[in-house]
Design a protein around this motif. Structure first.
Motif, short mmCIF file in Angstrom:
data_model
loop_
_atom_site.label_atom_id
_atom_site.label_comp_id
_atom_site.label_asym_id
_atom_site.label_seq_id
_atom_site.Cartn_x
_atom_site.Cartn_y
_atom_site.Cartn_z
N GLU A 131 52.36 -53.44 -31.14
CA GLU A 131 51.76 -52.26 -31.87
C GLU A 131 52.31 -51.27 -31.22
O GLU A 131 52.29 -50.90 -30.00
CB GLU A 131 50.26 -52.42 -32.01
CG GLU A 131 49.84 -53.40 -32.57
CD GLU A 131 48.20 -53.28 -32.62
OE1 GLU A 131 47.50 -52.42 -32.27
OE2 GLU A 131 47.50 -54.36 -33.08
N THR A 132 52.70 -49.87 -32.16
CA THR A 132 53.49 -48.74 -31.70
C THR A 132 52.56 -47.43 -32.17
O THR A 132 52.83 -46.85 -33.19
CB THR A 132 54.57 -48.43 -31.94
OG1 THR A 132 54.87 -48.73 -33.30
CG2 THR A 132 55.48 -49.76 -31.25
N PRO A 133 51.03 -47.38 -31.57
CA PRO A 133 50.36 -46.20 -32.32
C PRO A 133 51.02 -44.83 -32.27
O PRO A 133 50.75 -43.82 -32.81
CB PRO A 133 49.15 -46.35 -31.35
CG PRO A 133 49.54 -47.02 -30.21
CD PRO A 133 50.58 -48.04 -30.62
N ASP A 134 51.88 -44.71 -31.24
CA ASP A 134 52.76 -43.49 -31.04
C ASP A 134 53.95 -43.93 -30.50
O ASP A 134 54.25 -45.07 -29.97
CB ASP A 134 51.94 -42.24 -30.31
CG ASP A 134 51.43 -42.79 -28.95
OD1 ASP A 134 52.37 -43.06 -28.04
OD2 ASP A 134 50.26 -42.73 -28.73
N ASP A 135 54.94 -42.72 -30.13
CA ASP A 135 56.12 -43.11 -29.39
C ASP A 135 56.16 -43.46 -28.09
O ASP A 135 57.27 -43.99 -27.77
CB ASP A 135 56.98 -41.72 -29.90
CG ASP A 135 57.53 -41.53 -31.21
OD1 ASP A 135 57.47 -42.25 -32.05
OD2 ASP A 135 58.14 -40.59 -31.57
N TYR A 136 55.14 -43.22 -27.45
CA TYR A 136 55.16 -43.71 -26.14
C TYR A 136 54.06 -44.68 -25.87
O TYR A 136 53.53 -44.85 -24.48
CB TYR A 136 54.77 -42.19 -25.24
CG TYR A 136 55.81 -41.25 -25.49
CD1 TYR A 136 57.21 -41.22 -25.26
CD2 TYR A 136 55.47 -40.15 -26.37
CE1 TYR A 136 57.97 -40.53 -25.31
CE2 TYR A 136 56.64 -39.11 -26.69
CZ TYR A 136 58.04 -39.32 -26.18
OH TYR A 136 58.87 -38.70 -26.52
N THR A 137 53.79 -45.31 -26.77
CA THR A 137 52.67 -46.57 -26.34
C THR A 137 53.05 -47.79 -27.08
O THR A 137 53.36 -47.68 -28.21
CB THR A 137 51.22 -46.12 -26.83
OG1 THR A 137 50.85 -44.81 -26.46
CG2 THR A 137 50.28 -47.29 -26.45
N ALA A 138 53.24 -48.85 -26.42
CA ALA A 138 53.57 -50.22 -26.90
C ALA A 138 52.45 -51.15 -26.57
O ALA A 138 52.12 -51.24 -25.32
CB ALA A 138 54.87 -50.61 -26.46
N ILE A 139 51.68 -51.60 -27.31
CA ILE A 139 50.84 -52.61 -26.87
C ILE A 139 51.15 -54.08 -27.57
O ILE A 139 51.38 -54.14 -28.64
CB ILE A 139 49.57 -52.32 -27.98
CG1 ILE A 139 48.81 -50.97 -27.55
CG2 ILE A 139 48.30 -53.26 -27.68
CD1 ILE A 139 47.71 -50.33 -28.56
N PHE A 140 51.22 -54.85 -26.48
CA PHE A 140 51.60 -56.19 -26.70
C PHE A 140 50.38 -57.20 -26.95
O PHE A 140 49.30 -57.15 -26.28
CB PHE A 140 52.11 -56.95 -25.45
CG PHE A 140 53.76 -56.59 -25.20
CD1 PHE A 140 54.12 -55.28 -25.60
CD2 PHE A 140 54.44 -57.12 -24.36
CE1 PHE A 140 55.35 -54.74 -25.43
CE2 PHE A 140 55.71 -57.00 -23.97
CZ PHE A 140 56.38 -55.71 -24.30
N ARG A 141 50.39 -57.59 -28.27
CA ARG A 141 49.18 -58.42 -28.79
C ARG A 141 49.69 -59.89 -28.53
O ARG A 141 50.50 -60.41 -28.86
CB ARG A 141 49.05 -58.20 -30.09
CG ARG A 141 48.58 -56.81 -30.67
CD ARG A 141 47.04 -56.54 -29.80
NE ARG A 141 46.78 -55.19 -30.28
CZ ARG A 141 45.59 -54.56 -29.58
NH1 ARG A 141 44.91 -55.37 -29.01
NH2 ARG A 141 45.26 -53.62 -30.25
#
Length: 533
Positions: A142-152
């Motif tokens: 998931e990429t809620p913004d350009d500087y956050t990546a959430i691995f699910r």
């Protein structure tokens, strides 16, 4: 008065000398900007990314061009690179990465979380030979913004944070590769990364030139103006180039082992074996179970009994290694178990097993013939092939040994499956899940994917153990599963571990700032500099 004056004068001279010495020592530790580093490697890379072909030549060059989310310190702990920080959720089902601001690709486009998502889901998880198992639990980013990546994750995964450096899991630009098969993209020959050096030129058969990235996010680095990798096929010629000063750096034991003693007497050269422990590379004999004789376990056991590990190390590698008996090398103390099936050297035991398998000695003293191919990355493997041919001859197995270039070797073994036995190194890696799953898992076989299961090895028991260590949350239970995995694979024997890789780096003493961390040999030259004198 005279004596006091002389004493004071002497003290002053000593202080001045010490001060001058301190300045010299300080200067030696102060990086010098500019200059060209010439390195020699062989074989020539087949691609300038390591995303789908992780062979070492591809890796060591491209790690200068691409960054990873992290790098690993001397204690194998992840440290920030493209990711500045990260958190693992309490239930282990997500990892949130906070990305570095202001990073640009070499073409000027901004680096964002979209690049991480594309790299993880479309490249690491799908086409990387190790990544397909390493990231098996990754279901989305998931990429809620350009500087956050959430691995699910579908289940907690202990291995992912061990596989995110710039050689193992390179972050590649989505805007360049999206919509294409990265394995066939011409952009692999003119790569665009975020790393300290930009691609300049690749003259096939001769060299690759990289130039300093003036916009690198780690301000002030790199110190070098350029890096030139020369492709020198002959090991003796590489050694001569090092002694003459034409070349200043050779990794991965790239000089003749017979030259080591002489080169170590050269005051201009230094040797260092650090920088390779992260890969934990082990040399294996791999058996193609499609081959009728090799489909018989007793034949594989017979071959295991005629491998004199210490003698091949002493004869071919001048004693510069140690035997390995488990698929997990002894250096990985957390995972290694000595409680495994062993196949001690015994020609008599080997002959009896072949007789029992239904392969008696025929007229002329031979039982059958097998084709042997060895890793083309080092000329020492040619000597190893001859050594093995003589050993097999002792038990009546004729060996057809044909040296191959890198491209032909990869095609024959990993696309066409046209071989009987290979002798090759596999990186077991910091966590065996990274390096061994792709070799032993029945689902890992995929024509055209290098260094995956090319051996037609299918074992429901081994598959269950692999799936268990992929999903086990409790670290102690997971270690126990990996111990069972070692015992199972050494009972089935699709591959036979022989020795640890005898790697070292040779470099000119004027070269400073080399990375000798566990993955340093394939981490690039962002900190390297050349002394003026």
């Amino acid at each position: 008065m005279s004596r006091k004056f002389i004493s004071a004068l002497s003290l002053g001279i000593i202080l001045l000398a010490l001060n001058a010495m301190g300045r010299v020592l300080a200067d030696e530790q102060t990086p010098v900007r500019g200059g060209t580093l010439i390195a020699a490697i062989y074989p020539e890379p087949v691609t300038l990314t390591a995303t789908y072909n992780n062979q070492y030549a591809n890796r060591v060059i491209s790690a200068n061009i691409f960054d990873g989310l992290v790098y690993y310190d001397d204690n194998y702990r992840p440290q920030p690179r493209l990711a500045t920080s990260w958190e693992v959720a309490p239930d282990g089902l997500s990892i949130t990465f906070h990305l570095r601001h202001g990073v640009k690709w070499h073409d000027g486009q901004p680096f964002t979380s979209a690049d991480v998502k594309y790299s993880a889901l479309e490249v690491w998880k799908k086409v990387h030979s190790r990544g397909r198992s390493t990231f098996a639990a990754l279901k989305d980013v998931e990429t809620p913004d350009d500087y956050t990546a959430i691995f699910r994750l579908s289940s907690p995964s202990q291995v992912i944070l061990s596989a995110l450096d710039g050689a193992e899991s390179q972050v590649v630009p989505k805007h360049i590769f999206d919509g294409s098969d990265i394995r066939k993209s011409p952009e692999n020959a003119r790569p665009i990364g975020t790393g300290p050096f930009r691609f300049k030129e690749w003259k096939r058969g001769q060299y690759v030139i990289l130039e300093r990235n003036p916009d690198y996010w780690d301000k002030g680095k790199p110190y070098l103006d350029r890096v030139i990798y020369r492709f020198i096929p002959d090991a003796a010629a590489r050694s001569a180039a090092l002694e003459s000063g034409e070349v200043s750096y050779i990794p991965y034991a790239g000089v003749p082992f017979s030259d080591i003693a002489r080169l170590k007497q050269n005051p201009e050269l230094k040797f260092d074996s650090r920088g390779y422990s992260y890969a934990a590379q082990t040399y294996f004999l791999g058996f193609n179970l499609r081959s009728v004789p090799l489909s018989n376990l007793k034949v594989r056991q017979a071959i295991a009994h005629i491998i004199d590990r210490q003698r091949i190390i002493d004869t071919v590698w001048y004693g510069q290694s140690k035997p390995e008996y488990s698929v997990v090398p002894q250096s990985l103390t957390q995972f290694f178990t000595p409680d495994i099936p062993r196949y001690d050297y015994s020609v008599d035991a080997a002959r009896k097993l072949l007789d029992d398998a239904g392969y008696p000695v025929k007229a002329g003293g031979k039982r059958f013939t097998l084709r042997l191919y060895t890793d083309p990355s080092s000329s020492q493997f040619l000597l190893a092939g001859e050594f093995l041919r003589q050993e097999f001859n002792k038990i009546g197995i004729a060996i057809d040994f044909t040296p191959l270039d890198n491209a032909t070797f990869l095609k024959k073994v990993y696309t066409d499956y046209d071989f009987d036995i290979i002798f090759q190194g596999f990186g077991v890696m910091l966590d065996p899940q990274m390096g061994l799953t792709r070799v032993f898992y029945s689902k890992a076989q995929s024509p055209g994917v290098p260094y995956a299961n090319a051996f037609a090895y299918v074992s429901p028991a081994t598959d269950r153990l692999i799936e268990a260590y992929q999903n086990e949350v409790d670290p102690k239970k997971r270690i126990a599963v990996i111990a069972d995995f070692q015992r199972q694979t050494l009972t089935d024997l699709p591959l036979l571990p022989v020795m640890s890789a005898p790697f070292f780096t040779v470099y000119n003493r004027k070269l400073h700032g080399l990375d000798f961390s566990p993955a340093g040999a394939h981490s690039g030259f962002r900190d390297a500099w050349i002394a003026a004198k």
